[in-house]
Each structure stands twice: as C-alpha cells, then as structure tokens.
Design a protein around this motif. Structure first.
Motif, PDB file in Angstrom:
ATOM      1  N   ALA A  21       1.726  43.156  67.933  1.00  0.00           N
ATOM      2  CA  ALA A  21       1.761  42.499  69.244  1.00  0.00           C
ATOM      3  C   ALA A  21       0.374  41.990  69.614  1.00  0.00           C
ATOM      4  N   LEU A  22       0.341  40.959  70.432  1.00  0.00           N
ATOM      5  CA  LEU A  22      -0.918  40.472  70.993  1.00  0.00           C
ATOM      6  C   LEU A  22      -1.114  41.137  72.343  1.00  0.00           C
ATOM      7  N   ASP A  52       2.086  42.133  74.508  1.00  0.00           N
ATOM      8  CA  ASP A  52       1.947  43.383  75.260  1.00  0.00           C
ATOM      9  C   ASP A  52       1.102  43.103  76.496  1.00  0.00           C
ATOM     10  N   THR A  53       1.744  43.110  77.651  1.00  0.00           N
ATOM     11  CA  THR A  53       1.048  42.811  78.896  1.00  0.00           C
ATOM     12  C   THR A  53       1.288  43.944  79.884  1.00  0.00           C
ATOM     13  N   GLY A  58      -2.413  41.017  85.276  1.00  0.00           N
ATOM     14  CA  GLY A  58      -2.251  39.774  86.022  1.00  0.00           C
ATOM     15  C   GLY A  58      -1.883  38.576  85.159  1.00  0.00           C
ATOM     16  N   THR A  59      -1.470  38.817  83.927  1.00  0.00           N
ATOM     17  CA  THR A  59      -1.196  37.698  83.009  1.00  0.00           C
ATOM     18  C   THR A  59       0.286  37.456  82.759  1.00  0.00           C
ATOM     19  N   VAL A  77      11.022  35.641  71.431  1.00  0.00           N
ATOM     20  CA  VAL A  77       9.791  36.296  71.893  1.00  0.00           C
ATOM     21  C   VAL A  77      10.126  37.655  72.500  1.00  0.00           C
ATOM     22  N   THR A  78       9.296  38.645  72.173  1.00  0.00           N
ATOM     23  CA  THR A  78       9.409  39.960  72.784  1.00  0.00           C
ATOM     24  C   THR A  78       8.206  40.159  73.708  1.00  0.00           C
ATOM     25  N   VAL A  79       8.479  40.524  74.957  1.00  0.00           N
ATOM     26  CA  VAL A  79       7.416  40.798  75.914  1.00  0.00           C
ATOM     27  C   VAL A  79       7.553  42.237  76.384  1.00  0.00           C
ATOM     28  N   LEU A  80       6.496  42.990  76.172  1.00  0.00           N
ATOM     29  CA  LEU A  80       6.415  44.370  76.653  1.00  0.00           C
ATOM     30  C   LEU A  80       5.490  44.352  77.846  1.00  0.00           C
TER      31      LEU A  80
END
Length: 84
Positions: A21-22, A52-53, A58-59, A77-80
C-alpha cells in the motif's frame, strides 16, 4: 525494469487486497494536502492500487479526487482509512 507480482492476500471476508500500500500521510499544512493529489495520481500511474490513509492525515478527499481523475474504475482500488 524488473517485472514482479505483488502478493494479494485473501481476507476472511473473501476480499483480495494488494499486499503493498501507499501511505498517504503527506504533511499537515493545507499546501501539503492540496499538493498530494499530484502525488497520488503519480502513484496510480505507477500501478499502486492500495492506499493507506487516515482521517487525521486530511488526505481522504484529495485521494478520492485523484482516483476519480485517474480514470481507473473505483472497484480496482482499495482504500484503507482510520478514524480518529
């Protein structure tokens, strides 16, 4: 450039996620957060599909904007994210 396959573990729900993950912490100034969209677009172009946020970074909004602008399907897309 060497081609390689990113591992994709299967979760207990059956979902499969990329193994790399980024991290989306870019700084805490408004300028940092606004500027992060270009960084996210570059990552998407490079092949990142797992981000990974966290609410505190705040992004989340700029990441969402970048995903929409990239033209890739949201399902790819996977967003954690983490809540404060």
């Amino acid at each position: 450039m060497t081609n390689f396959t990113v591992p994709a573990p299967k979760l207990n729900t059956g979902a499969v996620i990329p193994g790399v993950a980024l991290g989306c912490a870019v700084g805490f100034t408004e300028e940092d957060i606004i500027g992060s969209k270009a960084w996210f677009l570059t990552a998407i172009k490079a092949g990142y599909r797992f981000f990974d946020t966290a609410q505190v970074y705040g992004t989340e909004q700029t990441l969402g904007d970048a995903i929409r602008e990239s033209g890739i399907r949201r399902e790819e897309v996977t967003v954690l994210t983490k809540l404060a």
